[in-house]
Write an enzyme that holds these catalytic residues in place. Structure first.
Site, PDB file in Angstrom:
ATOM      1  N   GLU A   1       9.341  -3.987  10.511  1.00  0.00           N
ATOM      2  CA  GLU A   1       9.690  -2.665   9.966  1.00  0.00           C
ATOM      3  C   GLU A   1      10.266  -1.765  11.060  1.00  0.00           C
ATOM      4  OE1 GLU A   1       6.814  -0.796   7.396  1.00  0.00           O
ATOM      5  OE2 GLU A   1       7.982   1.056   7.284  1.00  0.00           O
TER       6      GLU A   1
ATOM      7  N   LYS B   1      -1.113  -9.549   3.182  1.00  0.00           N
ATOM      8  CA  LYS B   1      -0.382  -8.984   4.317  1.00  0.00           C
ATOM      9  C   LYS B   1      -1.250  -7.915   4.975  1.00  0.00           C
ATOM     10  CE  LYS B   1       3.080  -5.706   3.915  1.00  0.00           C
ATOM     11  NZ  LYS B   1       2.550  -4.632   4.769  1.00  0.00           N
TER      12      LYS B   1
ATOM     13  N   ASP C   1       0.831  -1.209   0.000  1.00  0.00           N
ATOM     14  CA  ASP C   1       0.000   0.000   0.000  1.00  0.00           C
ATOM     15  C   ASP C   1       0.867   1.262   0.000  1.00  0.00           C
ATOM     16  OD1 ASP C   1       0.876  -0.038   2.594  1.00  0.00           O
ATOM     17  OD2 ASP C   1      -1.098   0.203   3.513  1.00  0.00           O
ATOM     18  N   SER C   2       2.199   1.084  -0.041  1.00  0.00           N
ATOM     19  CA  SER C   2       3.092   2.218  -0.304  1.00  0.00           C
ATOM     20  C   SER C   2       2.755   2.813  -1.673  1.00  0.00           C
ATOM     21  CB  SER C   2       4.562   1.789  -0.260  1.00  0.00           C
ATOM     22  OG  SER C   2       4.748   0.578  -0.958  1.00  0.00           O
TER      23      SER C   2
ATOM     24  N   ASP D   1      -1.263  -6.433  -0.335  1.00  0.00           N
ATOM     25  CA  ASP D   1      -1.334  -5.705   0.936  1.00  0.00           C
ATOM     26  C   ASP D   1      -2.779  -5.271   1.189  1.00  0.00           C
ATOM     27  OD1 ASP D   1      -0.045  -4.759   3.150  1.00  0.00           O
ATOM     28  OD2 ASP D   1       1.020  -3.124   2.123  1.00  0.00           O
TER      29      ASP D   1
ATOM     30  N   GLU E   1      -1.254  -5.119   8.656  1.00  0.00           N
ATOM     31  CA  GLU E   1      -0.408  -4.559   9.718  1.00  0.00           C
ATOM     32  C   GLU E   1      -0.969  -4.870  11.111  1.00  0.00           C
ATOM     33  OE1 GLU E   1       0.303  -0.372   8.996  1.00  0.00           O
ATOM     34  OE2 GLU E   1       1.053  -0.774   6.966  1.00  0.00           O
TER      35      GLU E   1
HETATM   36  O1  KIV Z   1       3.437  -1.132   1.533  1.00  0.00           O
HETATM   37  C1  KIV Z   1       4.642  -1.430   1.620  1.00  0.00           C
HETATM   38  O2  KIV Z   1       5.459  -1.079   0.773  1.00  0.00           O
HETATM   39  C2  KIV Z   1       5.059  -2.206   2.767  1.00  0.00           C
HETATM   40  C3  KIV Z   1       6.523  -2.448   2.920  1.00  0.00           C
HETATM   41  C4  KIV Z   1       7.162  -1.249   3.478  1.00  0.00           C
HETATM   42  C5  KIV Z   1       6.806  -3.640   3.737  1.00  0.00           C
HETATM   43  O3  KIV Z   1       4.262  -2.590   3.559  1.00  0.00           O
END
Ligand code: KIV
Length: 273
Positions: free
Chosen positions: A190, A126, A59-60, A98, A128
């Site tokens: 992280e 994934k 989600d970056s 994500d 958080e």
């Molecule tokens: O969204 C992302 O890029 C991430 C990484 C920083 C692990 O969660």
């Protein structure tokens, strides 16, 4: 490190069947894992060509592709679209989708949205934080889960190293143990001190994938834009820039402009007769 005589398969065979903690344990013992984020078709093709082990459609995306200040505005629709774009490009590299902020407020939401990411082409999801109630439901449904602890960008007020304080370190370690026991196949760590990452790595069956968590993790992940030097403003300590694409792109674009202005492009060889 715990040893339990589990299978030592490679990652590729597991793409079809989902990534399982037990099957991946051999990798934890044998080799390091290189994971990168990716959000689009062409880059995904290159990552697979280069032999990257895992692709995270992170989600970056919110920051590096969509131009938001953080990851909080990313939606399920965004993640589905970009996961599908990556999935169209790769054949053998496992894809982690994500789950964006707000998509796993309850176990019910998490299950529904995880299934949408899998339908879009992810092989695992994934999210958080330590959310045992969600991990249990997903694992029961045979969905492969990558956890993410330490700095949590979806809820963090400030981006800084986590786990310097004894109580914080204890909480992060305990969360890792809970998630591991529930069967997540990997845990992203992280921005935590390397000694804490080492302790977690030595006490889990799950693969630990570090970002700003030092060299003892089983693998490393970076945001691809950072590694390629596309991001001119954001250069945290844990990033290693392997090339400087922002310079290369700027030069290429200004060369193009100059040649168009000077009548040097297009030439005869770029024209139809
Ligand atoms: O969204 C992302 O890029 C991430 C990484 C920083 C692990 O969660």
């Amino acid at each position: 490190m715990k040893q339990n005589g589990l299978k030592q398969n490679g990652l590729f065979e597991m793409k079809q069947n989902g990534l399982k903690q037990n099957d991946l344990f051999g990798l934890k013992v044998k080799k390091k894992i290189a994971m990168l984020t990716c959000y689009d078709f062409q880059t995904a093709k290159l990552l697979e060509q280069a032999g990257i082990d895992l692709i995270l459609v992170g989600d970056s995306l919110g920051m590096v592709v969509l131009g938001f200040n953080d990851t909080k505005s990313v939606t399920m629709a965004d993640m589905i679209r970009h996961t599908a774009a990556v999935a169209r490009a790769v054949e053998k590299t496992p894809i982690i989708g994500d789950m964006p902020a707000g998509s796993y407020n309850s176990a019910e939401d998490a299950l529904k949205n995880a299934k949408l990411l899998l339908e879009a082409g992810a092989n695992a999801v994934k999210f958080e934080g330590c959310r045992p109630e969600i991990v249990s439901v997903l694992v029961k449904e045979k969905i492969s889960v990558m956890a993410h602890i330490g700095l949590l960008p979806q809820t963090a007020e400030k981006y800084c190293v986590q786990g310097y304080e004894k109580d914080d370190a204890k909480k992060i370690f305990e969360d890792a143990m809970i998630l591991d026991k529930l069967g997540v196949f990997a845990i992203v760590l992280e921005c935590i001190p390397l000694s804490l990452a080492k302790k977690i790595t030595e006490n889990t069956n799950a693969l630990t994938i570090g970002i700003g968590a030092g060299l003892h993790c089983n693998g490393q992940v970076l945001v691809i834009n950072d590694l390629l030097g596309l991001n001119q403003k954001f250069k945290p300590k844990f990033v290693k820039q392997y090339t400087n694409l922002s310079e290369k792109i700027t030069t290429a674009v200004s060369n193009f402009k100059e040649e168009v202005l000077n009548g040097k492009f297009p030439l005869d060889k770029e024209s139809f007769h």
